[in-house]
Each structure stands twice: as structure tokens, then as C-alpha cells.
Design a protein around this motif. Structure first.
Motif, short mmCIF file in Angstrom:
data_model
loop_
_atom_site.label_atom_id
_atom_site.label_comp_id
_atom_site.label_asym_id
_atom_site.label_seq_id
_atom_site.Cartn_x
_atom_site.Cartn_y
_atom_site.Cartn_z
N UNK A 123 0.83 -1.20 0.00
CA UNK A 123 0.00 0.00 0.00
C UNK A 123 0.87 1.26 0.00
N UNK A 124 1.92 1.24 0.80
CA UNK A 124 2.87 2.36 0.85
C UNK A 124 3.49 2.59 -0.52
N UNK A 125 3.90 1.51 -1.18
CA UNK A 125 4.45 1.59 -2.53
C UNK A 125 3.42 2.19 -3.48
N UNK A 126 2.18 1.72 -3.39
CA UNK A 126 1.12 2.24 -4.24
C UNK A 126 0.88 3.73 -4.02
N UNK A 127 0.93 4.16 -2.76
CA UNK A 127 0.74 5.58 -2.45
C UNK A 127 1.83 6.44 -3.09
N UNK A 128 3.06 5.97 -3.00
CA UNK A 128 4.17 6.72 -3.59
C UNK A 128 4.01 6.81 -5.11
N UNK A 160 10.83 9.76 -0.38
CA UNK A 160 11.31 8.79 -1.37
C UNK A 160 12.55 9.33 -2.08
N UNK A 161 12.51 10.58 -2.48
CA UNK A 161 13.67 11.20 -3.13
C UNK A 161 14.86 11.20 -2.18
N UNK A 162 14.61 11.47 -0.92
CA UNK A 162 15.69 11.49 0.07
C UNK A 162 16.36 10.13 0.20
N UNK A 163 15.57 9.04 0.07
CA UNK A 163 16.16 7.70 0.12
C UNK A 163 17.10 7.46 -1.06
N UNK A 164 16.85 8.13 -2.17
CA UNK A 164 17.68 7.94 -3.36
C UNK A 164 18.94 8.80 -3.34
N UNK A 165 18.99 9.79 -2.47
CA UNK A 165 20.13 10.70 -2.44
C UNK A 165 21.36 9.98 -1.91
N UNK A 166 22.45 9.94 -2.67
CA UNK A 166 23.63 9.13 -2.32
C UNK A 166 24.58 9.81 -1.34
N UNK A 167 24.18 9.91 -0.09
CA UNK A 167 25.01 10.59 0.91
C UNK A 167 26.34 9.88 1.14
N UNK A 168 26.34 8.54 1.15
CA UNK A 168 27.61 7.81 1.36
C UNK A 168 28.60 8.12 0.25
N UNK A 169 28.11 8.18 -0.97
CA UNK A 169 28.99 8.47 -2.10
C UNK A 169 29.51 9.91 -2.04
N UNK A 170 28.68 10.83 -1.59
CA UNK A 170 29.13 12.21 -1.46
C UNK A 170 30.18 12.35 -0.36
N UNK A 171 30.01 11.58 0.71
CA UNK A 171 31.03 11.56 1.77
C UNK A 171 32.35 11.03 1.23
#
Length: 108
Positions: free
Chosen positions: A43-48, A84-95
Motif C-alpha cells: 500500500x505504501x508503494x502504491x501511495x508513492x 522517497x527522493x531522500x532515500x535515493x540521495x547518495x550521501x555515502x557516495x558524497x562523503x
């Protein structure tokens, strides 16, 4: 000089292992990668998905009031889209890039 380059290369390999976590290689030889997004349930996936589609429709259509006229529950959950966009943001790679930048700066 070669010893210093070997140490630098080993250090970069360790940093890569620590920080490059967002993209996972696909098991085949296609050179493709997968980024995962976590959902609580279907359901969460469907909402997104529906909120993303609604947002795109609203961006293309100037008559933005159509959703709210049909059903008051069909309001776009912008917060869910941004999470959802925040989950895709590559913080580890930027570090990692910051660490590499510091390393390169030390040598110059």
C-alpha cells in the motif's frame, strides 16, 4: 613514489567499500546498477507511485483543482514524495567524494 601511490590506491579502495552503498551491481554483465527504496508494504508503494503520477499530471495540466474536486482523499502527499527522493540521495557516495577531495588536496 610508487609506494605512496600504492598506499593511496589501497586507501581509495577502502573508502570505496565503506561509502559506495547506494548503487548495487546487477548480477549479470550488463554494467547496470540497482538503487533500493524501502517501503513498509504494498500500500505504501502504491501511495508513492500514485502521488508521483498525480504530481506529474499536475505539473503538465494547468487545471490543478480536478483531483480535489473528485475526491478529497486524493491530495498529493508531497512529504511522501520527498521522503522517497531522500532515500535515493547518495550521501555515502558524497562523503566518499569529500574524503577523496581531502586526500588529493594533501598531495598537491
Amino acid at each position: 613514489m610508487e609506494t605512496n601511490e600504492t598506499k593511496t590506491l589501497e586507501h581509495l579502495r577502502k573508502l570505496t567499500t565503506l561509502h559506495f552503498q547506494t548503487l548495487k551491481p546487477v548480477g549479470n554483465k550488463s554494467k547496470a546498477y540497482v538503487a533500493q527504496i524501502k517501503f513498509v508494504n504494498y500500500y505504501d508503494l502504491g501511495c508513492v507511485i500514485t502521488d508521483m503520477i498525480k504530481l506529474c499530471i499536475l505539473a503538465l495540466d494547468e487545471e490543478t483543482h480536478k483531483f480535489s474536486e473528485k475526491n478529497k482523499n486524493e491530495v498529493i502527499n508531497v512529504s511522501l514524495i520527498l521522503e522517497t527522493v531522500l532515500q535515493l540521495f547518495p550521501m555515502d557516495e558524497l562523503e566518499f567524494l569529500s574524503d577523496v577531495s581531502e586526500m588529493v588536496g594533501e598531495d598537491s
